[in-house]
Motif scaffolding. Structure first.
Motif, PDB file in Angstrom:
ATOM      1  N   ASN A   1     -27.249  27.087  37.216  1.00  0.00           N
ATOM      2  CA  ASN A   1     -28.408  26.429  36.711  1.00  0.00           C
ATOM      3  C   ASN A   1     -29.070  26.895  35.483  1.00  0.00           C
ATOM      4  O   ASN A   1     -27.907  27.502  34.875  1.00  0.00           O
ATOM      5  CB  ASN A   1     -29.930  26.467  37.891  1.00  0.00           C
ATOM      6  CG  ASN A   1     -29.965  28.075  38.156  1.00  0.00           C
ATOM      7  OD1 ASN A   1     -29.605  28.836  37.325  1.00  0.00           O
ATOM      8  ND2 ASN A   1     -30.759  28.123  39.275  1.00  0.00           N
ATOM      9  N   LYS A   2     -30.154  26.809  34.816  1.00  0.00           N
ATOM     10  CA  LYS A   2     -30.368  27.329  33.673  1.00  0.00           C
ATOM     11  C   LYS A   2     -30.445  28.767  33.533  1.00  0.00           C
ATOM     12  O   LYS A   2     -30.180  29.670  32.538  1.00  0.00           O
ATOM     13  CB  LYS A   2     -31.763  26.878  33.282  1.00  0.00           C
ATOM     14  CG  LYS A   2     -32.072  25.610  32.786  1.00  0.00           C
ATOM     15  CD  LYS A   2     -33.683  25.246  32.468  1.00  0.00           C
ATOM     16  CE  LYS A   2     -33.755  23.813  31.956  1.00  0.00           C
ATOM     17  NZ  LYS A   2     -33.648  22.783  32.817  1.00  0.00           N
ATOM     18  N   LEU A   3     -30.279  29.570  34.575  1.00  0.00           N
ATOM     19  CA  LEU A   3     -30.308  30.883  34.586  1.00  0.00           C
ATOM     20  C   LEU A   3     -28.764  31.349  35.128  1.00  0.00           C
ATOM     21  O   LEU A   3     -28.527  32.812  35.162  1.00  0.00           O
ATOM     22  CB  LEU A   3     -31.213  31.531  35.655  1.00  0.00           C
ATOM     23  CG  LEU A   3     -32.540  31.265  35.289  1.00  0.00           C
ATOM     24  CD1 LEU A   3     -33.718  31.615  36.335  1.00  0.00           C
ATOM     25  CD2 LEU A   3     -33.287  31.604  33.889  1.00  0.00           C
ATOM     26  N   HIS A   4     -27.983  30.539  35.570  1.00  0.00           N
ATOM     27  CA  HIS A   4     -26.628  30.959  36.019  1.00  0.00           C
ATOM     28  C   HIS A   4     -25.344  29.858  35.707  1.00  0.00           C
ATOM     29  O   HIS A   4     -25.521  28.923  35.730  1.00  0.00           O
ATOM     30  CB  HIS A   4     -26.750  31.208  37.714  1.00  0.00           C
ATOM     31  CG  HIS A   4     -27.463  31.758  38.427  1.00  0.00           C
ATOM     32  ND1 HIS A   4     -29.111  31.628  38.590  1.00  0.00           N
ATOM     33  CD2 HIS A   4     -27.336  33.144  38.732  1.00  0.00           C
ATOM     34  CE1 HIS A   4     -29.635  32.454  39.040  1.00  0.00           C
ATOM     35  NE2 HIS A   4     -28.593  33.557  39.354  1.00  0.00           N
ATOM     36  N   GLN A   5     -24.389  30.673  34.954  1.00  0.00           N
ATOM     37  CA  GLN A   5     -23.542  29.967  34.176  1.00  0.00           C
ATOM     38  C   GLN A   5     -22.111  30.113  34.673  1.00  0.00           C
ATOM     39  O   GLN A   5     -21.900  31.074  35.517  1.00  0.00           O
ATOM     40  CB  GLN A   5     -23.464  30.263  32.558  1.00  0.00           C
ATOM     41  CG  GLN A   5     -23.108  31.635  32.501  1.00  0.00           C
ATOM     42  CD  GLN A   5     -23.339  31.808  30.742  1.00  0.00           C
ATOM     43  OE1 GLN A   5     -23.964  30.995  30.071  1.00  0.00           O
ATOM     44  NE2 GLN A   5     -22.762  33.174  30.434  1.00  0.00           N
ATOM     45  N   ILE A   6     -21.278  29.272  34.538  1.00  0.00           N
ATOM     46  CA  ILE A   6     -19.850  29.258  34.987  1.00  0.00           C
ATOM     47  C   ILE A   6     -19.411  30.146  33.918  1.00  0.00           C
ATOM     48  O   ILE A   6     -19.417  30.252  32.718  1.00  0.00           O
ATOM     49  CB  ILE A   6     -19.347  27.859  34.742  1.00  0.00           C
ATOM     50  CG1 ILE A   6     -20.114  26.861  35.733  1.00  0.00           C
ATOM     51  CG2 ILE A   6     -17.827  27.902  34.858  1.00  0.00           C
ATOM     52  CD1 ILE A   6     -19.750  25.502  35.526  1.00  0.00           C
ATOM     53  N   PRO A   7     -18.117  30.877  34.346  1.00  0.00           N
ATOM     54  CA  PRO A   7     -17.403  31.969  33.447  1.00  0.00           C
ATOM     55  C   PRO A   7     -16.609  31.044  32.564  1.00  0.00           C
ATOM     56  O   PRO A   7     -16.334  29.838  32.721  1.00  0.00           O
ATOM     57  CB  PRO A   7     -16.261  32.327  34.242  1.00  0.00           C
ATOM     58  CG  PRO A   7     -16.989  32.485  35.802  1.00  0.00           C
ATOM     59  CD  PRO A   7     -17.621  31.273  35.746  1.00  0.00           C
ATOM     60  N   GLU A   8     -16.732  31.480  30.841  1.00  0.00           N
ATOM     61  CA  GLU A   8     -16.218  30.924  29.982  1.00  0.00           C
ATOM     62  C   GLU A   8     -14.702  30.578  30.226  1.00  0.00           C
ATOM     63  O   GLU A   8     -13.996  31.465  30.471  1.00  0.00           O
ATOM     64  CB  GLU A   8     -16.325  31.648  28.684  1.00  0.00           C
ATOM     65  CG  GLU A   8     -16.078  30.974  27.399  1.00  0.00           C
ATOM     66  CD  GLU A   8     -16.359  32.037  26.230  1.00  0.00           C
ATOM     67  OE1 GLU A   8     -15.594  31.499  25.044  1.00  0.00           O
ATOM     68  OE2 GLU A   8     -16.746  32.868  26.346  1.00  0.00           O
ATOM     69  N   GLY A   9     -14.268  29.441  30.013  1.00  0.00           N
ATOM     70  CA  GLY A   9     -12.833  29.222  30.096  1.00  0.00           C
ATOM     71  C   GLY A   9     -12.690  28.732  31.680  1.00  0.00           C
ATOM     72  O   GLY A   9     -11.658  28.042  31.633  1.00  0.00           O
ATOM     73  N   TRP A  10     -13.307  28.780  32.758  1.00  0.00           N
ATOM     74  CA  TRP A  10     -12.902  28.399  33.841  1.00  0.00           C
ATOM     75  C   TRP A  10     -13.169  26.914  34.196  1.00  0.00           C
ATOM     76  O   TRP A  10     -13.868  26.166  33.672  1.00  0.00           O
ATOM     77  CB  TRP A  10     -13.998  29.229  34.968  1.00  0.00           C
ATOM     78  CG  TRP A  10     -13.542  28.914  36.534  1.00  0.00           C
ATOM     79  CD1 TRP A  10     -12.727  29.439  37.073  1.00  0.00           C
ATOM     80  CD2 TRP A  10     -14.020  27.679  37.381  1.00  0.00           C
ATOM     81  NE1 TRP A  10     -12.730  28.915  38.386  1.00  0.00           N
ATOM     82  CE2 TRP A  10     -13.497  27.614  38.448  1.00  0.00           C
ATOM     83  CE3 TRP A  10     -15.068  26.247  37.023  1.00  0.00           C
ATOM     84  CZ2 TRP A  10     -13.726  26.863  39.522  1.00  0.00           C
ATOM     85  CZ3 TRP A  10     -15.244  25.914  37.940  1.00  0.00           C
ATOM     86  CH2 TRP A  10     -14.888  25.525  39.101  1.00  0.00           C
ATOM     87  N   THR A  11     -12.160  26.489  34.829  1.00  0.00           N
ATOM     88  CA  THR A  11     -12.125  25.105  35.073  1.00  0.00           C
ATOM     89  C   THR A  11     -11.352  24.904  36.618  1.00  0.00           C
ATOM     90  O   THR A  11     -10.579  25.369  36.903  1.00  0.00           O
ATOM     91  CB  THR A  11     -11.146  24.238  34.176  1.00  0.00           C
ATOM     92  OG1 THR A  11      -9.926  24.592  34.241  1.00  0.00           O
ATOM     93  CG2 THR A  11     -11.865  24.063  32.813  1.00  0.00           C
ATOM     94  N   PRO A  12     -11.832  23.980  37.414  1.00  0.00           N
ATOM     95  CA  PRO A  12     -11.359  23.465  38.768  1.00  0.00           C
ATOM     96  C   PRO A  12      -9.783  23.175  38.584  1.00  0.00           C
ATOM     97  O   PRO A  12      -9.667  22.509  37.594  1.00  0.00           O
ATOM     98  CB  PRO A  12     -12.201  22.535  39.322  1.00  0.00           C
ATOM     99  CG  PRO A  12     -12.873  21.892  38.314  1.00  0.00           C
ATOM    100  CD  PRO A  12     -12.907  23.066  37.162  1.00  0.00           C
ATOM    101  N   ASP A  13      -9.018  23.679  39.520  1.00  0.00           N
ATOM    102  CA  ASP A  13      -7.629  23.400  39.423  1.00  0.00           C
ATOM    103  C   ASP A  13      -7.051  22.209  40.573  1.00  0.00           C
ATOM    104  O   ASP A  13      -5.959  22.099  40.642  1.00  0.00           O
ATOM    105  CB  ASP A  13      -6.530  24.503  39.560  1.00  0.00           C
ATOM    106  CG  ASP A  13      -6.897  25.298  40.693  1.00  0.00           C
ATOM    107  OD1 ASP A  13      -7.809  24.639  41.817  1.00  0.00           O
ATOM    108  OD2 ASP A  13      -6.407  26.373  40.940  1.00  0.00           O
TER     109      ASP A  13
END
Length: 303
Positions: free
Chosen positions: A132-144
């Motif tokens: 959400n606005k306070l929790h982000q996905i790791p940079e460069g991570w994408t589902p495989d």
């Protein structure tokens, strides 16, 4: 008789010359806060005392009034630390830290993600992860394990979510309900385009209400999908709530592992506007719990 006399003599000596040795207090007070992170508006007054849950010492008792803390400057957005400290009479000390996000609130009660430092989640592959606005996905991570959804080859979901969506879609169609996949997985580049376009066309307030800042969108997880009763016109609007698919989401989505992520009565908690079209896969067990207890993911993770 000699034993009694000896004990009497020892007792008398203690009364005149002995002293009771008090055990040294080496236990620090128990200091707890009501929260570990809060958001306050720019130029607002912070009620620092209200975030103290308890400050109790085994010897000295209630020490809430003795808790010391630093104050922060709320004139600028950003993240700040408030350090709470309390000491007992023996000098034992306890500390707790409260993270304070000074944010820009709009009249609708929603705050802008701009200037907000988001925590990076360490489990983006977990279907129950909170983004959400306070929790982000790791940079460069994408589902495989992305797959095209059943009715739209241009929209994708992760394998587990897609299998659940296929069942949900077929169940809706079996009841004669129109359902169309509008938007599933988005790359960071696509989400950036969405965000920038919303800001440019409608402004920062609207974008903060209905669009996620890049890296903080559930669509980037491959677990969220927007659905509608039509592919024409204003397909993603509150009209979805009154449609057959909107009602089916409320009644049955949890049975397939989906939750209506941004509810009308939870705007202040999710910090997004009401979106009756946005469903998020979290697995059947958690979806059922959220449904039965009327919880958002934010509320679930605070339990």
């Amino acid at each position: 008789m000699k034993k009694i006399a000896l004990l009497t003599m020892i007792g008398a000596l203690c009364l005149t010359g002995c002293s009771i040795v008090k055990e040294e207090d080496k236990t620090a007070p128990a200091l707890e806060l009501t929260k570990t992170r809060v958001q306050v508006g720019v130029n607002s007054q912070v009620d620092y005392q209200s975030y103290i849950q308890k400050a109790i010492d085994e010897v000295d008792g209630d020490l809430i009034s003795a808790v010391q803390y630093n104050e922060i400057d709320t004139s600028k957005t950003g993240q700040y630390e408030v350090q709470y400290t309390v000491k007992d009479e023996s000098g034992n000390e306890s500390k707790q830290t409260l993270l304070v996000d000074v944010v820009k609130y709009f009249q609708n009660g929603i705050f802008s993600p701009l200037g907000v430092k988001a925590d990076t989640v360490d489990n983006p592959e977990d279907v129950t992860v909170l983004v959400n606005k306070l929790h982000q996905i790791p940079e460069g991570w994408t589902p495989d394990d992305l797959e095209p959804v059943i009715d739209n080859a241009n929209q994708k979901l992760r394998k587990e979510a897609n299998e659940a969506y296929t069942k949900f879609y077929n169940a809706a169609k079996a009841k004669g309900i129109d359902i169309y996949s509008i938007s599933g997985y988005r790359t960071n580049a696509t989400q950036t385009l969405y965000w920038n376009n919303q800001v440019k066309v409608y402004g920062e307030e609207y974008a903060s209400q209905y669009s996620a800042y890049p890296g903080r969108s559930e669509h980037q997880l491959g677990l969220a999908i927007d659905v509608s009763y039509t592919t024409q016109g204003d397909r993603l609007s509150e009209k979805v709530a009154d449609s057959a698919i909107g009602k089916f989401i409320i009644s049955d989505a949890y049975k397939y592992g989906f939750t209506l992520r941004y509810k009308k009565d939870k705007v202040a908690i999710t910090n997004y506007g009401y979106e009756p079209w946005h469903i998020r896969y979290v697995g059947i067990d958690l979806a059922t719990k959220l449904h039965d207890q009327n919880l958002t993911l934010e509320e679930y993770y605070k339990q």
